[in-house]
Design an enzyme around this catalytic site. Structure first.
Site, short mmCIF file in Angstrom:
data_model
loop_
_atom_site.label_atom_id
_atom_site.label_comp_id
_atom_site.label_asym_id
_atom_site.label_seq_id
_atom_site.Cartn_x
_atom_site.Cartn_y
_atom_site.Cartn_z
N ASN A 79 -48.16 52.45 24.45
CA ASN A 79 -46.72 52.52 24.18
C ASN A 79 -46.02 52.37 25.53
O ASN A 79 -46.00 53.29 26.33
CB ASN A 79 -46.40 53.88 23.54
N TRP A 80 -45.48 51.19 25.73
CA TRP A 80 -44.85 50.91 27.02
C TRP A 80 -43.54 51.67 27.20
O TRP A 80 -43.01 51.74 28.30
CB TRP A 80 -44.55 49.41 27.16
N LYS A 81 -43.00 52.21 26.10
CA LYS A 81 -41.68 52.86 26.14
C LYS A 81 -40.66 51.89 26.75
O LYS A 81 -40.80 50.67 26.57
CB LYS A 81 -41.78 54.20 26.87
P1 13P Z 1 -47.96 59.85 28.00
O1 13P Z 1 -49.31 59.22 27.82
O2 13P Z 1 -47.16 59.24 29.11
O3 13P Z 1 -48.02 61.34 28.03
O4 13P Z 1 -47.12 59.47 26.68
C1 13P Z 1 -47.71 59.65 25.44
C2 13P Z 1 -46.85 59.00 24.43
O5 13P Z 1 -45.73 59.42 24.20
C3 13P Z 1 -47.36 57.83 23.75
O6 13P Z 1 -46.56 57.47 22.67
#
Ligand code: 13P
Length: 252
Positions: free
Chosen positions: A9-11
């Site tokens: 999930n690149w956000k």
């Molecule tokens: P992190 O791996 O940065 O904690 O994020 C997890 C996440 O929200 C994946 O959707």
């Protein structure tokens, strides 16, 4: 046999050029790998979707979005519908991520509408659930996850539920460096599978992939993924670094 999955999930990271470069390097890395028995999914910002289809060898790397509209079309300025996402060649969409629930106030009813839109458009859904730290401290984390699944998913017809991947992401572990212990993850994943069994029966429960998300990194991935009800991961920060993401895929 249920599928093992690692989804990045690149956000809200990577502009178009950066995304193309990064996805290209992953494509190159996995191109000649014949021993990877894991479904790898890149969940990118909307701007990347249309180019991913051209770039990725989709036998190795699938792609998807991180959100979709709750409506099919019309005067909804700024929204992107599930049908539009599907038209790019994407297979997946993440729905119900805690950042959407928290910052954009998306509730179970809305998330259910989005899920139905996605499925009706032919997408597969990575549906996120998970408690905040206060809820775990109060020992209501099972009840919280149960409600999220019941209200968000459990009105789906059995054939539609087959398009669902569940991601358990304890909110206190997202981006914090804190990870659920493998035992905590297994306990919740097993509980989620029991809920699915109660609603959709044993076969569906055994087939649904349940991913763990929250500060997954190469150093903790193997231990978490070795648990019997953990079928892979939804990876945030570490999905933006090629070495880390590839190492996590290999851990699964
Ligand atoms: P992190 O791996 O940065 O904690 O994020 C997890 C996440 O929200 C994946 O959707």
């Amino acid at each position: 046999m249920r599928k093992k999955i690692v989804a990045g999930n690149w956000k809200m990271n990577m502009d178009l050029e950066e995304g193309i470069k990064f996805a290209g390097s992953l494509n190159e890395y996995f191109k000649n790998k014949t021993d990877v028995k894991v479904e790898i999914i890149l969940c990118t910002p909307f701007i990347h979707l249309a180019v991913m289809k051209e770039m990725l060898n989709q036998k190795k790397l699938a792609f998807g979005a991180q959100n979709c509209a709750s409506e099919d079309s019309g005067a909804f300025t700024g929204e992107v519908s599930a049908r539009m996402i599907k038209s790019t060649g994407a297979r997946f969409v993440i729905i119900g991520h805690s950042e959407r629930r928290t910052y954009y106030h998306e509730d179970d009813l809305l998330l259910n509408k989005k899920t139905i839109q996605a499925i009706n458009s032919g997408l597969e859904v990575i549906f996120c659930c998970g408690e905040v730290i206060k809820e775990r401290d109060q020992e209501i984390h099972f009840a919280v996850v149960k409600k999220q699944l019941e209200d968000g998913l459990f009105n789906l017809a059995p054939e539609d539920f087959e398009k669902i991947v569940i991601a358990y992401e304890p909110v206190w572990a997202i981006g914090t460096g804190l990870t659920a212990t493998p035992e905590q993850a297994q306990e919740m994943h097993k509980y989620i599978r029991t809920l699915v069994k109660g609603k959709y029966g044993n076969e569906t429960a055994e087939n649904v992939s349940i991913l763990y998300g929250g500060s997954c990194k190469p150093s903790n991935a193997s231990e978490i993924f070795s648990k019997p009800d953990v079928d892979g991961g939804l990876i945030g920060g570490a999905s933006l670094k090629k070495e880390d993401f590839c190492a996590i895929v290999e851990a699964v």
